[in-house]
Design an enzyme around this catalytic site. Structure first.
Site, PDB file in Angstrom:
ATOM      1  N   LYS A   1       0.844  -1.201   0.000  1.00  0.00           N
ATOM      2  CA  LYS A   1       0.000   0.000   0.000  1.00  0.00           C
ATOM      3  C   LYS A   1       0.875   1.247   0.000  1.00  0.00           C
ATOM      4  CE  LYS A   1      -0.466  -0.006   5.046  1.00  0.00           C
ATOM      5  NZ  LYS A   1      -1.406  -0.057   6.183  1.00  0.00           N
TER       6      LYS A   1
ATOM      7  N   TYR B   1      13.944  31.376   2.101  1.00  0.00           N
ATOM      8  CA  TYR B   1      12.728  32.142   2.375  1.00  0.00           C
ATOM      9  C   TYR B   1      12.691  32.644   3.815  1.00  0.00           C
ATOM     10  CZ  TYR B   1      10.607  30.711  -2.065  1.00  0.00           C
ATOM     11  OH  TYR B   1      10.331  30.533  -3.394  1.00  0.00           O
TER      12      TYR B   1
END
Length: 367
Positions: free
Chosen positions: A38, A264
């Site tokens: 999965k 940033y």
């Protein structure tokens, strides 16, 4: 579409085989193996893993319908257990010959109705009991209705009965786990005694195989993260081989003078002259912003390079002041399972989250 990203997740097939055989060595030869693929195979590649392992395992497990469809479209013929089916996906589950986990009366009735409409006979389903995880599954008071519904139709047949342990890796919860195993034995026996055939049983995940193979091996086990070299405790992890290595390169090197900032919001400010390397991988690729500001690190020429400033969408910057390197040099973003575990600890998460966060724009290569 061709993937030209220079950042690559390498998957070591020899290590996968080694780890599979390690877990098999803890089991009886007759015990079946279901490999859980999965979440894109724990962030690796469900298709590549399944194709490689198909000759050596008995089942694959996925969470949702689309994951099973992807395996079928890739040519996988092995039985596939869908662990969390929904009513809306029942017909497609049947169309792609997938086997559903039946966890509620609601889902059971809906599946019987659709299977009967399609004139199916003995279509395999899997009955899940809730023994303490309290997530999905039937309880004791459902058994009478389950058996009535199952025995009054011929469209479906119970292939297996199973449950899931809540804390298989935590030996401080051994008493709770043994109570779960005891409850599963009672519930499964009560159901099976009312069926005209005997389904197989399974309960153990990776840590369950390690800690409870004697008590709850049953007929099949479900191997997930252990396949990738994680034993959920240092002692076991050291016995396994690393499977996944996330590699990139240095795009550019900068000299940052005292007082200058990086990234940033000017999150990093240099207290002295340093050198930085910019690497083409960011939070859009699965590198958590929690790794920024020196919480995370990469390896360059076998030395740790801390991530400085904020993680950008497509890039990270690392401090290489004390590392002899050049633009174009290889960067190990995730060197091995121990590196991943260290990153998980430093950011208060688990290895599962880091692995499954690796985005699909990263190229996967099975070696």
């Amino acid at each position: 579409m061709e993937n030209n990203h220079v950042t690559v997740l390498e998957i070591d097939s020899k290590s996968i085989s080694y780890n599979l055989n390690y877990f098999k060595s803890k089991l009886f030869k007759k015990t079946k193996i279901l490999v859980v693929v999965k979440a894109f195979g724990y962030g690796a590649s469900a298709v590549k893993i399944a194709k490689f392992l198909e000759p050596n395992v008995n089942y694959f497990g996925v969470a949702y319908l689309d994951e099973g469809i992807a395996l079928r479209n890739a040519g996988i013929k092995t039985p596939i257990l869908v662990l969390h089916p929904q009513k809306a996906t029942i017909e497609k589950i049947i169309n792609f010959n997938l086997e559903p986990n039946i966890y509620s009366i609601n889902i059971l009735k809906a599946f019987i109705e659709k299977a009967t409409q399609l004139n199916l006979q003995n279509y395999p389903i899997h009955i899940k009991f809730n023994t303490g995880l309290n997530r999905l599954g039937f309880d004791d008071n459902d058994i009478s209705e389950i058996t009535t519904l199952i025995n009054n139709q011929k469209a479906l047949k119970v292939a297996s009965v199973f449950s899931h342990i809540a804390a298989s890796e935590d030996l401080n919860e051994r008493e709770f786990t043994l109570n779960q195993i005891s409850k599963f034995n009672k519930l499964s026996s009560k159901l099976i005694n009312n069926l005209p055939y005997i389904p197989f049983k399974h309960m153990l995940n990776t840590s369950g195989i390690i800690n409870y193979a004697k008590e709850a091996q049953f007929d099949m086990v479900r191997l997930g993260i252990g396949l990738f070299g994680f034993g959920n405790e240092d002692k076991e992890t050291k016995k396994l081989k690393n499977v996944l290595t996330l590699k990139s390169i240095i795009s550019q090197i900068h000299t940052i003078n005292t007082g200058e900032t990086v990234g940033y919001n000017r999150a990093f400010k240099a207290n002295s002259t340093i050198k930085t390397a910019t690497i083409p991988i960011g939070h859009a690729d699965g590198i958590s912003r929690h790794f920024g500001n020196e919480k995370g690190f990469v390896y360059i020429n076998n030395k740790k390079a801390p991530i400085i400033g904020n993680v950008c969408m497509d890039m990270i910057m690392v401090n290489i002041t004390d590392i002899n390197c050049a633009e174009g040099d290889e960067v190990l973003v995730y060197k091995n399972q121990f590196h991943i575990e260290e990153l998980a600890t430093s950011t208060n998460t688990i290895s599962y989250e880091i692995l499954t966060a690796i985005s699909q724009r990263i190229k996967r290569v099975l070696k």
